[in-house]
Design a protein around this motif. Structure first.
Motif, PDB file in Angstrom:
ATOM      1  N   TRP A  20       0.697  -1.256   0.070  1.00 25.18           N
ATOM      2  CA  TRP A  20       0.033   0.170  -0.113  1.00 25.18           C
ATOM      3  C   TRP A  20       0.851   1.180  -0.146  1.00 25.18           C
ATOM      4  CZ3 TRP A  20      -0.515   4.021   3.554  1.00 25.18           C
ATOM      5  CH2 TRP A  20      -1.295   4.926   3.296  1.00 25.18           C
ATOM      6  N   LEU A  21       1.821   1.300   0.947  1.00 22.62           N
ATOM      7  CA  LEU A  21       2.884   2.527   0.840  1.00 22.62           C
ATOM      8  C   LEU A  21       3.592   2.516  -0.446  1.00 22.62           C
ATOM      9  CD1 LEU A  21       4.462   1.718   4.379  1.00 22.62           C
ATOM     10  CD2 LEU A  21       3.009   3.734   3.530  1.00 22.62           C
ATOM     11  N   TRP A  24       0.819   3.970  -2.871  1.00 25.55           N
ATOM     12  CA  TRP A  24       0.557   5.322  -2.628  1.00 25.55           C
ATOM     13  C   TRP A  24       1.752   6.249  -2.948  1.00 25.55           C
ATOM     14  CZ3 TRP A  24       3.206   8.488   1.469  1.00 25.55           C
ATOM     15  CH2 TRP A  24       2.660   9.678   1.621  1.00 25.55           C
ATOM     16  N   GLN A  25       2.962   5.840  -2.953  1.00 25.94           N
ATOM     17  CA  GLN A  25       4.163   6.552  -3.484  1.00 25.94           C
ATOM     18  C   GLN A  25       3.839   7.058  -5.168  1.00 25.94           C
ATOM     19  OE1 GLN A  25       6.280   8.518  -2.155  1.00 25.94           O
ATOM     20  NE2 GLN A  25       5.984   8.203  -0.159  1.00 25.94           N
ATOM     21  N   TRP A 200       9.534   0.653  -0.912  1.00 29.74           N
ATOM     22  CA  TRP A 200       8.420  -0.051  -0.384  1.00 29.74           C
ATOM     23  C   TRP A 200       8.105  -1.226  -0.985  1.00 29.74           C
ATOM     24  CZ3 TRP A 200       8.114   1.430   4.226  1.00 29.74           C
ATOM     25  CH2 TRP A 200       7.896   2.599   4.716  1.00 29.74           C
TER      26      TRP A 200
END
Length: 222
Positions: A20-21, A24-25, A200
């Protein structure tokens, strides 16, 4: 099989968070590229006369042009890592006759600090900028030596009796022979979202491998 429930849940939860991170990035990367495209469009557009009431949100990086008299009082900002090397950014005034704004004339060599600033009527083309040089760790200026450590637009405008509006000169005619112009471009704007995303996603892969190893060892104990 009950023994692997906890390591399995731990592996899945950790991978989900890390993925998810990374996603998101990637979303932040798309957003930042849109911002940079808008900045490039502003910079590449035809230079306009100084807006009456420019704002950071609407006008930062906008190409502008003005004709006026440069001041003889300067503020020197200690600067390194530029294409022209280390020296002092020269911040002075540009008096257009009906208003006075700040003008960044570029880099002055260290050894030329005490040279006399020329007063001249000049045509300036450049870009509006609200610099973010100053933060809580920036030392206060040494007013006695006229050495600043960041471009604090409000404080500099107050010191020079100008509007808190700064033009970064890209072209000056005539130019100040002492300084090297430091025009701005979007290449210097930080955009690390791709590197963060790769980090990530890489951590997610490592977490998954560690989870598989943990589950295998748990099963081998039976």
């Amino acid at each position: 099989m009950r023994k692997i429930i906890f390591p399995l849940l731990l592996t899945l939860a950790g991978c989900a968070v890390l993925l998810w991170l990374g996603i998101w990035q990637m979303q932040r990367l798309d957003w930042k590229e849109g911002v940079l495209a808008e900045i490039d469009a502003r910079m590449a557009g035809d230079a306009v006369l100084l807006p009456a009431t420019p704002t950071e949100d609407a006008d930062e990086y906008r190409a502008v042009t003005a004709t006026g008299t440069t001041g003889t009082t300067e503020l020197h900002v200690l600067t390194s890592g530029t294409a022209a090397g280390t020296g002092y950014r020269v911040i002075t005034t540009l008096d257009t006759g009906d208003r006075v704004v700040l003008l960044d004339k570029g880099l002055l060599p260290l050894e030329a600090k005490d040279t006399t600033a020329p007063e001249a009527t000049t045509n300036v083309t450049g870009n509006l900028l609200w610099p973010d040089d100053v933060n809580s760790a920036t030392p206060a200026p040494d007013l006695g030596e006229n050495i600043w450590f960041g471009r604090d637009v409000a404080a500099m405008a107050d010191a020079l009796g100008a509007e808190p509006i700064m033009v970064i000169a890209a072209q000056m005619s005539p130019a100040d022979p002492r300084t090297t112009l430091l025009p701005i471009d979007s290449a210097g704007i930080k955009n690390d979202h791709w590197e963060y995303a790769v980090t990530w996603f890489g951590l997610a892969a490592v977490w998954a491998i560690m989870g598989v190893v943990l589950i295998r060892r748990t099963l081998q104990k039976d």
